[in-house]
Design a protein around this motif. Structure first.
Motif, mmCIF file in Angstrom:
data_model
loop_
_atom_site.group_PDB
_atom_site.id
_atom_site.type_symbol
_atom_site.label_atom_id
_atom_site.label_comp_id
_atom_site.label_asym_id
_atom_site.label_seq_id
_atom_site.Cartn_x
_atom_site.Cartn_y
_atom_site.Cartn_z
ATOM 1 N N ASN A 1 -0.709 -4.572 2.683
ATOM 2 C CA ASN A 1 0.358 -3.686 2.425
ATOM 3 C C ASN A 1 0.139 -2.846 1.167
ATOM 4 N N LYS A 2 -0.278 -3.172 -0.027
ATOM 5 C CA LYS A 2 -0.492 -2.729 -1.217
ATOM 6 C C LYS A 2 -1.769 -2.145 -1.484
ATOM 7 N N GLU B 1 1.227 -9.889 -6.394
ATOM 8 C CA GLU B 1 2.056 -8.954 -6.929
ATOM 9 C C GLU B 1 1.860 -8.468 -8.105
ATOM 10 N N PRO C 1 -1.483 -1.866 -7.552
ATOM 11 C CA PRO C 1 -1.810 -1.395 -6.468
ATOM 12 C C PRO C 1 -2.987 -0.476 -6.377
ATOM 13 N N LEU D 1 5.409 0.950 2.627
ATOM 14 C CA LEU D 1 5.086 0.316 1.364
ATOM 15 C C LEU D 1 4.078 1.504 0.306
ATOM 16 N N ASP D 2 3.775 2.653 0.904
ATOM 17 C CA ASP D 2 2.969 3.551 0.194
ATOM 18 C C ASP D 2 3.722 3.779 -1.020
ATOM 19 N N ASP D 3 3.373 3.664 -2.165
ATOM 20 C CA ASP D 3 4.230 4.101 -3.418
ATOM 21 C C ASP D 3 4.508 5.513 -3.539
ATOM 22 N N PRO E 1 7.793 1.000 -6.160
ATOM 23 C CA PRO E 1 7.791 -0.356 -5.648
ATOM 24 C C PRO E 1 9.161 -1.002 -6.547
#
Length: 447
Positions: free
Chosen positions: A161-162, A184, A188, A211-213, A218
């Motif tokens: 996802n990241k 975590e 990213p 989950l795209d920054d 975040p």
């Protein structure tokens, strides 16, 4: 010789599960029938009984591991006279799975690989030939081509996802295993995902990734991993909505006679019996299915299955999803029996203690959101059932009676969603007419 304890299939559709808890530890002696672990499936938490007697020599999959495949070795049992050193790690299946395609491609002509690829392959071969045997692999570890990446399933999902390349991370878990905190704490974008961080579906449309920054920072949301139930609900309902051609039919039903009959029944019933409106709707739906047997059906590739009994699935909201316990042969059960059975099933559903045979095998579903003041809605069909009824709230409305006068009546709107491969519009309309007849004239349920 040591006996492998494998991940059991606790339901006909189960492919994987979460090993929630071990109730034994290495060195413990167990007997046949003893509860040794708890497994979380997509719908319930179930206990695992030991089949053989012996001593737990090794636990291969630790508690809390997600995505454990059915028949994967989760522990090894030592028989009398055996010791822990007799335990051997099972062969890594992924390596064999990758070797098969390579053999199939060997006979096909191919262009020479780039020099950089040859250099990497040579280095990998030299390293594997001189390296000592690595640590024992557990069920949540994988082999990748050219290098061993040891990571938990949760770490892999977060990394995907990241947009983080697991090869660039150093694991802080046992034997260098990459765990949640490693991913975590990573930056990213260590590996840019294709198409700028958004997935490319088969039709070529680029969809935004939550989950795209660039969409959500975040620190503005909390990510809660999907459990088995949520994954299964998402998968099944997506397949149903996309693959089952469906259409809705809705109708208004007057409830005044039903409410009066319910009050009279409860007044005459023993103190421990209390009939709900939903109990009456279950009975009415079952009788309507007998009146219109063409609607009590399921689509299969081999033909249409017409069911001999009305097995009514009732949607029950539970933490993390939805489950549909079944009232089997509801057409032949009295209201008190339906009420008692429904209370028991709903309570155990919320505790995730239902057995697979208690939430599978329905022929028709009811979803009632009336208690939340929802006026009307349409539900997604619960395959392989052919129809699902969505029940809205009963509310006072102005109604024109037979004499032409405007009077206040308690009315509810219901919506019937039908699988068009099985149910036509006329058949669905006939079923709704039969259902309304039983609801508006509850005495007809006694005939």
């Amino acid at each position: 010789m040591p006996v492998n304890i494998t991940m059991p299939a606790l339901s006909p559709t189960m492919e994987e599960g979460t090993l929630a808890k071990w109730l034994v530890k290495e060195g413990d002696e167990i007997k046949s029938g003893m509860i040794i672990a708890e497994i979380e499936t997509d719908k319930a938490t179930m206990e695992v009984e030991a089949v053989d007697e012996g001593t737990i020599g090794a636990i291969m999959v630790p508690a809390g591991t997600e995505g454990v495949k059915v028949n994967a070795v989760i522990a090894v049992l030592l028989e009398e006279g055996e010791i822990a050193s007799d335990v051997k790690a099972p062969a890594a299946a992924p390596a064999k799975a990758q070797a098969a395609p390579a053999k199939a491609e060997a006979s096909k002509p191919a262009s020479p690989p780039p020099a950089s690829t040859l250099a990497q392959a040579g280095a990998s071969t030299e390293k594997s030939a001189s390296a000592a045997p690595g640590p024992r692999l557990r069920g949540d570890e994988r082999i990748s081509s050219g290098a061993r990446i040891i990571a938990s399933p949760l770490a892999k999902r977060i990394a995907a996802n990241k947009g983080i390349d697991l090869k660039a991370l150093k694991g802080s878990g046992p034997h260098g295993r990459i765990i949640r905190r490693d991913v975590e704490n990573a930056k990213p974008g260590a590996a840019e995902p294709a198409h700028g961080g958004v997935p490319m579906p088969a039709d070529g449309l680029i969809l935004p990734q939550i989950l795209d920054d660039r969409i959500y920072a975040p620190d503005t949301y909390e990510l809660k991993p999907l459990d088995g139930m949520r994954k299964t609900v998402a998968k099944r309902l997506t397949q149903s909505f996309m693959q089952v051609p469906h259409f809705p039919l809705n109708i208004d039903i007057t409830l005044d006679n039903l409410l009066e009959s319910r009050a009279a029944i409860n007044a005459a019933a023993p103190k421990d019996v209390k009939i709900s409106v939903n109990d009456l709707l279950i009975k009415a739906a079952a009788l309507a299915l007998l009146d219109e047997p063409d609607c009590n059906a399921s689509y299969t590739d081999k033909g249409i299955a017409y069911h001999k009994h009305a097995n009514i699935s009732v949607a029950v909201a539970v933490e993390g999803g939805l489950i549909t316990p079944v009232i089997f042969k509801a057409e032949g059960k009295g209201l008190a029996e339906i009420s008692e059975e429904m209370k028991d099933l709903a309570a155990r559903a919320r505790d995730r203690k239902l057995k697979p045979q208690e939430y599978m095998g329905g022929t028709f579903s009811i979803s009632n959101l009336g208690m939340f003041a929802i006026k009307s809605f349409a539900s997604i069909i619960n395959p392989p059932e052919g129809m699902i009824l969505s029940v809205g709230a009963g509310e006072k409305r102005a109604v024109v009676d037979d004499s032409g006068a405007i009077v206040a009546r308690t009315v509810m709107t219901v919506t019937l969603t039908c699988d068009h491969r099985v149910i036509g519009g006329a058949e669905g309309a006939k079923w709704l007419a039969a259902f309304r007849r039983y609801v508006e004239t509850p005495q007809a349920m006694l005939l």
